[in-house]
Motif scaffolding. Structure first.
Motif, PDB file in Angstrom:
ATOM      1  N   ARG A 160     -15.457  -4.249  -7.417  1.00 30.72           N
ATOM      2  CA  ARG A 160     -14.776  -3.487  -8.464  1.00 30.72           C
ATOM      3  C   ARG A 160     -13.271  -3.604  -8.351  1.00 30.72           C
ATOM      4  O   ARG A 160     -12.584  -3.748  -9.349  1.00 30.72           O
ATOM      5  CB  ARG A 160     -15.163  -2.010  -8.340  1.00 30.72           C
ATOM      6  CG  ARG A 160     -15.861  -1.507  -9.561  1.00 30.72           C
ATOM      7  CD  ARG A 160     -15.762  -0.042  -9.747  1.00 30.72           C
ATOM      8  NE  ARG A 160     -15.941   0.743  -8.562  1.00 30.72           N
ATOM      9  CZ  ARG A 160     -17.111   1.126  -8.070  1.00 30.72           C
ATOM     10  NH1 ARG A 160     -18.213   0.780  -8.683  1.00 30.72           N
ATOM     11  NH2 ARG A 160     -17.179   1.858  -6.995  1.00 30.72           N
ATOM     12  N   ALA A 161     -12.767  -3.563  -7.118  1.00 28.70           N
ATOM     13  CA  ALA A 161     -11.321  -3.662  -6.933  1.00 28.70           C
ATOM     14  C   ALA A 161     -10.815  -5.018  -7.389  1.00 28.70           C
ATOM     15  O   ALA A 161      -9.760  -5.127  -8.004  1.00 28.70           O
ATOM     16  CB  ALA A 161     -10.967  -3.428  -5.462  1.00 28.70           C
ATOM     17  N   ALA A 185      -4.289   5.604  -0.144  1.00 29.28           N
ATOM     18  CA  ALA A 185      -5.552   5.569  -0.875  1.00 29.28           C
ATOM     19  C   ALA A 185      -6.624   4.902  -0.029  1.00 29.28           C
ATOM     20  O   ALA A 185      -6.346   4.033   0.779  1.00 29.28           O
ATOM     21  CB  ALA A 185      -5.356   4.789  -2.170  1.00 29.28           C
ATOM     22  N   ARG A 186      -7.857   5.346  -0.261  1.00 33.74           N
ATOM     23  CA  ARG A 186      -8.959   4.796   0.532  1.00 33.74           C
ATOM     24  C   ARG A 186      -9.233   3.367   0.136  1.00 33.74           C
ATOM     25  O   ARG A 186      -9.200   3.001  -1.026  1.00 33.74           O
ATOM     26  CB  ARG A 186     -10.208   5.627   0.250  1.00 33.74           C
ATOM     27  CG  ARG A 186     -11.014   5.895   1.478  1.00 33.74           C
ATOM     28  CD  ARG A 186     -12.300   6.536   1.131  1.00 33.74           C
ATOM     29  NE  ARG A 186     -12.166   7.964   0.969  1.00 33.74           N
ATOM     30  CZ  ARG A 186     -13.170   8.749   0.575  1.00 33.74           C
ATOM     31  NH1 ARG A 186     -14.325   8.230   0.308  1.00 33.74           N
ATOM     32  NH2 ARG A 186     -12.994  10.036   0.446  1.00 33.74           N
ATOM     33  N   LYS A 187      -9.535   2.557   1.123  1.00 27.87           N
ATOM     34  CA  LYS A 187      -9.830   1.142   0.852  1.00 27.87           C
ATOM     35  C   LYS A 187     -11.287   1.012   0.436  1.00 27.87           C
ATOM     36  O   LYS A 187     -12.099   1.883   0.723  1.00 27.87           O
ATOM     37  CB  LYS A 187      -9.606   0.332   2.138  1.00 27.87           C
ATOM     38  CG  LYS A 187      -8.162   0.272   2.546  1.00 27.87           C
ATOM     39  CD  LYS A 187      -7.576  -1.065   2.170  1.00 27.87           C
ATOM     40  CE  LYS A 187      -6.140  -1.220   2.532  1.00 27.87           C
ATOM     41  NZ  LYS A 187      -5.222  -1.001   1.523  1.00 27.87           N
ATOM     42  N   ILE A 222       7.830   8.343  -9.048  1.00 26.06           N
ATOM     43  CA  ILE A 222       6.681   9.237  -8.990  1.00 26.06           C
ATOM     44  C   ILE A 222       6.500   9.599  -7.514  1.00 26.06           C
ATOM     45  O   ILE A 222       6.588   8.719  -6.667  1.00 26.06           O
ATOM     46  CB  ILE A 222       5.432   8.502  -9.520  1.00 26.06           C
ATOM     47  CG1 ILE A 222       5.658   8.068 -10.961  1.00 26.06           C
ATOM     48  CG2 ILE A 222       4.200   9.349  -9.403  1.00 26.06           C
ATOM     49  CD1 ILE A 222       5.399   9.099 -11.988  1.00 26.06           C
ATOM     50  N   PRO A 223       6.238  10.854  -7.201  1.00 26.32           N
ATOM     51  CA  PRO A 223       6.100  11.212  -5.773  1.00 26.32           C
ATOM     52  C   PRO A 223       4.964  10.453  -5.086  1.00 26.32           C
ATOM     53  O   PRO A 223       4.061   9.955  -5.734  1.00 26.32           O
ATOM     54  CB  PRO A 223       5.800  12.707  -5.802  1.00 26.32           C
ATOM     55  CG  PRO A 223       5.707  13.104  -7.202  1.00 26.32           C
ATOM     56  CD  PRO A 223       6.137  11.998  -8.090  1.00 26.32           C
ATOM     57  N   SER A 224       5.044  10.407  -3.747  1.00 23.22           N
ATOM     58  CA  SER A 224       4.039   9.634  -2.999  1.00 23.22           C
ATOM     59  C   SER A 224       2.877  10.494  -2.573  1.00 23.22           C
ATOM     60  O   SER A 224       2.969  11.717  -2.480  1.00 23.22           O
ATOM     61  CB  SER A 224       4.660   9.053  -1.733  1.00 23.22           C
ATOM     62  OG  SER A 224       5.777   8.313  -2.059  1.00 23.22           O
ATOM     63  N   ARG A 225       1.773   9.851  -2.289  1.00 26.12           N
ATOM     64  CA  ARG A 225       0.579  10.543  -1.838  1.00 26.12           C
ATOM     65  C   ARG A 225       0.772  11.116  -0.448  1.00 26.12           C
ATOM     66  O   ARG A 225       1.603  10.652   0.299  1.00 26.12           O
ATOM     67  CB  ARG A 225      -0.563   9.553  -1.721  1.00 26.12           C
ATOM     68  CG  ARG A 225      -1.014   8.923  -2.986  1.00 26.12           C
ATOM     69  CD  ARG A 225      -2.032   7.892  -2.654  1.00 26.12           C
ATOM     70  NE  ARG A 225      -3.257   8.536  -2.273  1.00 26.12           N
ATOM     71  CZ  ARG A 225      -4.321   8.603  -3.066  1.00 26.12           C
ATOM     72  NH1 ARG A 225      -4.280   8.052  -4.247  1.00 26.12           N
ATOM     73  NH2 ARG A 225      -5.406   9.206  -2.676  1.00 26.12           N
ATOM     74  N   SER A 226      -0.100  12.063  -0.109  1.00 26.36           N
ATOM     75  CA  SER A 226      -0.023  12.636   1.234  1.00 26.36           C
ATOM     76  C   SER A 226      -0.653  11.680   2.243  1.00 26.36           C
ATOM     77  O   SER A 226      -0.242  11.619   3.386  1.00 26.36           O
ATOM     78  CB  SER A 226      -0.737  13.978   1.279  1.00 26.36           C
ATOM     79  OG  SER A 226      -2.053  13.836   0.798  1.00 26.36           O
ATOM     80  N   ALA A 227      -1.672  10.939   1.818  1.00 24.42           N
ATOM     81  CA  ALA A 227      -2.302   9.955   2.713  1.00 24.42           C
ATOM     82  C   ALA A 227      -2.585   8.729   1.862  1.00 24.42           C
ATOM     83  O   ALA A 227      -2.792   8.865   0.661  1.00 24.42           O
ATOM     84  CB  ALA A 227      -3.596  10.529   3.278  1.00 24.42           C
ATOM     85  N   SER A 247      -5.808  -5.287 -13.356  1.00 22.21           N
ATOM     86  CA  SER A 247      -4.482  -5.361 -12.762  1.00 22.21           C
ATOM     87  C   SER A 247      -4.403  -6.303 -11.568  1.00 22.21           C
ATOM     88  O   SER A 247      -3.314  -6.713 -11.196  1.00 22.21           O
ATOM     89  CB  SER A 247      -4.027  -3.974 -12.329  1.00 22.21           C
ATOM     90  OG  SER A 247      -4.933  -3.467 -11.376  1.00 22.21           O
ATOM     91  N   HIS A 292     -10.715  -5.463 -11.301  1.00 22.05           N
ATOM     92  CA  HIS A 292      -9.805  -4.651 -12.110  1.00 22.05           C
ATOM     93  C   HIS A 292      -8.791  -5.570 -12.778  1.00 22.05           C
ATOM     94  O   HIS A 292      -8.319  -6.532 -12.182  1.00 22.05           O
ATOM     95  CB  HIS A 292      -9.098  -3.645 -11.208  1.00 22.05           C
ATOM     96  CG  HIS A 292      -8.525  -2.501 -11.951  1.00 22.05           C
ATOM     97  ND1 HIS A 292      -7.288  -2.544 -12.544  1.00 22.05           N
ATOM     98  CD2 HIS A 292      -9.020  -1.286 -12.233  1.00 22.05           C
ATOM     99  CE1 HIS A 292      -7.056  -1.388 -13.142  1.00 22.05           C
ATOM    100  NE2 HIS A 292      -8.095  -0.600 -12.973  1.00 22.05           N
ATOM    101  N   GLU A 333     -17.801  -1.822  -4.176  1.00 18.73           N
ATOM    102  CA  GLU A 333     -16.445  -1.282  -4.345  1.00 18.73           C
ATOM    103  C   GLU A 333     -15.420  -2.406  -4.260  1.00 18.73           C
ATOM    104  O   GLU A 333     -14.434  -2.433  -4.999  1.00 18.73           O
ATOM    105  CB  GLU A 333     -16.162  -0.230  -3.280  1.00 18.73           C
ATOM    106  CG  GLU A 333     -16.821   1.095  -3.580  1.00 18.73           C
ATOM    107  CD  GLU A 333     -16.461   2.170  -2.572  1.00 18.73           C
ATOM    108  OE1 GLU A 333     -15.481   1.978  -1.823  1.00 18.73           O
ATOM    109  OE2 GLU A 333     -17.162   3.181  -2.520  1.00 18.73           O
TER     110      GLU A 333
END
Lengths: 536, 430
Positions: free
Chosen positions: A167-168, A156-158, A149-154, A173, A171, A164
């Protein structure tokens, strides 16, 4: 007609760059990383190194061959230079009758991977002309496609704030290194596998439990710690592979996947089964133990049960050294769906994972959150008790806690209360995720739809049955319309109302071709309908 | 001074119609969905977290047909894609249970939409097993912080639950609960009992988030919605025309008779899809000679929509066929809804001809049989057991697919119905 070489041949001198990078004493070879080519008349030297694409003298000066350089070596005397290459062909070199296989028009400068046993991969180093630039063409031929799958441009925000972060961590996963409340199970499985690996024998184990009780996660943890042991040479090395019954399109694909993960070969299911049979029967004294995890075992069932039979039969061979761990949901799966010989090969090493109790669920959440203080104590207790009473499924519990943090954050942004997730947030989350929405649907239905439901109940009461035809209900509906003072509806409109209720499954209907005589049943209990209609 | 061309009346009318048609028929997304604020915010927040933080999620949007599920999703995706971070990063895959009827087809569609490397142009290479392994491998290699998040939209979600083993659902939900490429799985369905369709393993992996779209509009809000749906937007090229139009629409909505029509429609169904069909029929009556909406337009549209379809078919029957229908109605009344056969109907008809009729010709039996067969073709009469008939045609048991009220009402409006037929229908005793 023979060709005349009209161009002057340029003399080329070849020289090794740097020191040898490797040596093979048996074959008396010295490997080099790169070579420089100086051409008479040119001031700059060309350099070729392994991994680069190079041009090699071909039949014709205008069309040299293209290849990728893999290795460069020389023999003991240092005089003969040899290169190991991977050949590529241009479209013009492909015979006419094979050009159509591509299915599209090639780019004029496109080159293709060439693999043919008749072609030698080792060439005289002194035929190398120089390096050449290549660029990947788009689209690439599918045979060499890599799944990605292609990669993000930047990145992901922490997580920014406490909620938050919670929540992380909550999860599903983010599985922790060591699962709490599963220590006993971990130990049992660990001992079983460790003993088999150390003895170099094979065996089968059957693990069962309802979904969300940590079976797959525990097995992964066992394998991880055994692999750590093996790296520190405490136990012999072993090979771990994993297949999942749900991730296959057909039970026989199991053979294909096992073969691919063991030996990286691709084969058809029958051929793969034969190859695996040979592999597990043949004696090989230095073979590593293979630990195979089969998830969702019940989907590997076939009518003759030969896939399951093989999976449980191979570990019994003396030279197989295969340990099979199977996971499924029902405790009595072997007795229920397996024939005797398959069940007996599965054996009696079984383990059952019980659903979590509320204390265990509480411990799981607290250990996940670690030091992050985001929940009030009694809020956590409420969630654990509610989920434990229903299913004991850890995934459910974690998802509800995550939703509660979202609700808290959303309401917090409006009220600026304390940052902790409290009882009210948790109760709202429980309400959302446990509710049955029939009552809300009935309350929000239109007037005619509600009247129709009333008519259905009235007709059921009159008939003393749980089923009525549309015609009978329609008569009641007309009567109710008169009582309520509404304009009577036509049969088409009545049928439309009925169909709308049927599509949301408030009513269960027969096919609409039956017209006036289609039978209607209620999908909700009569008391619930009356309660929903009364509350207005 | 104004450089704008002043449009002629005809151009204004056609432009207004075009605008309204786009809104009512072409399902153009509104700026903001009506009365769905909390659901909109919930969904937007969820998708924003997937796009920005890489958090995997799964959610089901449940609501009756025509309540605005696809519209809500369209508006949310539109706003999501306007965020800079999401625009360049989010990959969208749209599937529909009615189009992808099988997991094999669904997988090919996913692979094609994601432009994975086993796609050349528009063709996907590989067998079903290879495609599945390829997609799972691609998703497994990704991770939360560096892979582009993928949003899977599954329309008619309940149909995916009927596929074999629910393989696709299991795998998508499993990815949403593992430390792999971040995905958001959005299901849209109208069934309230959709969770009961899922297998226990799939259900455990689903996060049980549901967004319900139950319409809680009151009648006043409904009328308001009608007014705003019929009004022209402020950027209409001719402000004088649009002001006059909007003014007429407001006056129309305040009229008693129009309120009656809207109330009748609101009582039948609250969703916007049926409202749009009503409004479309009335807007299509607007023309140059008739350049504003009148209550007669709405009345006519309402009449068309709520007409009984079978009664209209009855108006197209011949007198003989109508007489047969009336004979069947009498049989139903006498024998309390028990099935009848052609012979019984023919006897009833003969009784009428001999005793009461003056104008109906005495038709032969084969002609009457032909008329009866025409009614069978129209499915106004259907055999009781639709299997192989072991009985002679004339003696096969049938049922009438019309209600007493439908027959009477159709008779009232039947063009040039002979009086003796009408009287026969109204009489209690044949």
């Amino acid at each position: 007609m023979s060709r005349y070489i009209t161009r002057l041949r340029m003399r080329r001198t070849y020289k090794w760059n740097g020191r040898p990078v490797g040596e093979d004493r048996k074959l008396k070879r010295k490997y080099y990383e790169s070579m420089s080519i100086s051409v008479e008349g040119k001031t700059e030297d060309a350099t070729v190194s392994s991994g680069q694409y190079i041009l090699i003298e071909g039949d014709d000066d205008d069309n040299p061959f293209v290849a990728q350089l893999h290795k460069l070596y020389t023999d003991d005397s240092g005089k003969k230079k040899t290169a190991v290459v991977q050949w590529f062909v241009r479209m013009c070199e492909v015979p006419q009758n094979k050009r159509k296989l591509l299915g599209r028009d090639p780019h004029p400068q496109e080159i293709f991977f060439y693999q043919d046993r008749s072609c030698d991969n080792e060439v005289d180093g002194e035929t190398i002309l120089g390096a050449v630039q290549t660029a990947p063409a788009t689209p690439r031929t599918p045979r060499h496609a890599t799944p990605s799958i292609p990669s993000r441009s930047a990145p992901a925000r922490k997580p920014g704030n406490v909620l938050e972060e919670a929540r992380a961590r909550l999860h599903v996963s983010s599985v922790p290194e060591s699962l709490p409340c599963r220590e006993q199970e971990f130990q049992d499985i660990y001992n079983f596998v460790e003993s088999k690996v150390i003895d170099g024998t094979g065996g089968c184990m059957y693990i069962s439990g309802v979904p969300g009780t940590g079976k797959t996660a525990t097995v992964h943890e066992v394998v991880r710690s055994l692999q750590q042991s093996a790296e520190q040479d405490e136990i012999p090395h072993f090979h771990f592979i994993e297949i999942n019954g749900m991730k296959m399109t057909d039970p026989h694909q199991a053979y294909v996947q096992i073969l691919q993960k063991l030996t990286d070969q691709k084969a058809t299911p029958d051929h793969a089964a034969a190859l695996l049979e040979k592999r597990f029967s043949a004696p090989a004294p230095k073979k590593e133990t293979t630990v195979l995890l089969v998830d969702e075992l019940d989907l590997l069932w076939t009518r003759k049960q030969n896939v399951m039979y093989n999976l449980f039969d191979w570990p019994t061979r003396r030279n197989a050294r295969l340990v099979v761990l199977t996971i499924a949901n029902t405790m009595d799966l072997p007795e229920r769906i397996m024939i005797n010989r398959v069940a007996s090969r599965l054996g009696l090493t079984r383990m059952s994972f019980q659903p979590y109790t509320f204390k265990q669920l509480q411990q799981i959440i607290t250990s996940r959150l670690n030091r992050v203080k985001a929940f009030e104590e009694d809020a956590l207790q409420l969630v654990s008790r509610k989920v434990a009473a229903l299913s004991g499924d850890a995934r459910r519990c974690l998802d509800i806690c995550r939703r509660a943090t979202e609700i808290c954050e959303h309401s917090g942004s409006q009220k600026n209360g304390s940052g902790l997730v409290g009882m009210s947030h948790v109760m709202e989350a429980l309400d959302e995720m446990f509710s049955s929405s029939y009552i809300a649907a009935i309350r929000c239905a239109s007037v005619q739809e509600q009247l129709f439901l009333r008519a259905v109940i009235a007709e059921f009461r009159r008939l003393g049955l749980e089923e009525a035809t549309f015609q009978q209900v329609f008569v009641q509906h007309q009567a109710l319309c008169r009582v309520e003072g509404l304009q009577p509806v036509s049969v088409s409109e009545g049928l439309a109302v009925c169909q709308r209720l049927g599509s949301c499954r408030l009513l269960l209907l027969e096919g609409s071709r039956l017209d006036l005589f289609l039978r209607i049943r209620l999908n909700v209990s009569q008391d619930d309908v009356l309660y929903a209609l009364k509350a207005d | 001074m104004s450089k704008r061309r002043s449009l002629t009346e005809a151009q204004c009318v056609s432009l207004a119609q075009k605008l309204l048609r786009e809104r009512l028929c072409h399902q153009k997304l509104p700026d903001r969905p009506l009365a769905l604020d909390s659901q909109y915010k919930h969904l937007l927040e969820l998708l924003r977290r997937t796009a920005v933080h890489g958090e995997s999620n799964s959610v089901l949007i449940v609501g009756p047909r025509g309540s605005g599920k696809t519209m809500l999703l369209g508006c949310v995706l539109r706003e999501l894609m306007s965020l800079k971070e999401a625009q360049k990063n989010v990959l969208l895959v749209e599937l529909n249970g009615l189009l992808q009827t099988d997991d094999k087809i669904a997988l090919k569609e996913i692979t094609r939409q994601l432009h994975l490397e086993n796609v050349v142009g528009d063709k996907v290479f590989g067998s079903f097993a290879e495609n599945l392994a390829f997609l799972l491998e691609a998703l497994k290699k990704g991770d939360k912080s560096s892979s582009r998040p993928v949003v899977f939209v599954l329309d008619e979600f309940d149909l995916f639950a009927h596929h074999k083993n629910q393989t696709l659902l299991y795998n998508l939900l499993d990815v949403s609960q593992s430390a792999q490429t971040p995905v958001a799985v959005l299901g849209l369905t109208c069934r309230l009992d959709v969770l009961e369709l899922l297998e226990k393993r799939v259900k455990s992996r689903f996060s049980h988030r549901q967004i319900h779209l139950f319409s809680s509009l009151s009648f006043a809000q409904y009328v308001d919605a009608v007014r705003s749906q019929l009004s022209l937007p402020p950027d209409f090229p001719d402000p004088k025309f649009s002001d006059a139009w909007n003014h007429s629409v407001t006056k129309l909505c305040e009229e008693k008779s129009v309120e009656e029509i809207l109330r009748r429609h609101f009582n039948s169904s609250k969703d916007f899809r049926s409202l749009h069909s009503l409004l479309f029929l009335s807007v299509s009556r607007v023309s140059v000679s008739h350049s504003t909406l009148h209550e007669a337009d709405l009345l006519e549209a309402s009449r068309l929509i709520s007409a009984d379809s079978k009664a209209i078919i009855l108006h197209g029957l011949s007198i003989l066929e109508l007489c047969l229908i009336i004979a069947m109605k009498h049989l139903n009344d006498t024998y309390d809804g028990e099935p009848f056969n052609f012979q019984m109907v023919h006897n009833e008809f003969k009784k009428f001809i001999q005793r009461k009729s003056h104008s109906i010709h005495k038709f032969e039996k084969p002609v009457v049989m032909k008329a009866f067969e025409h009614l069978l073709q129209l499915e106004l009469v259907r055999p009781v057991d639709s299997g192989v008939c072991k009985v002679q045609r004339e003696y096969q048991l049938m049922r009438l697919m019309l209600e007493h009220g439908q027959v009477m009402e159709a008779l009232q409006r039947y063009p040039q119905c002979p009086t003796d037929v009408k009287q026969w229908a109204l009489s209690a005793f044949a």
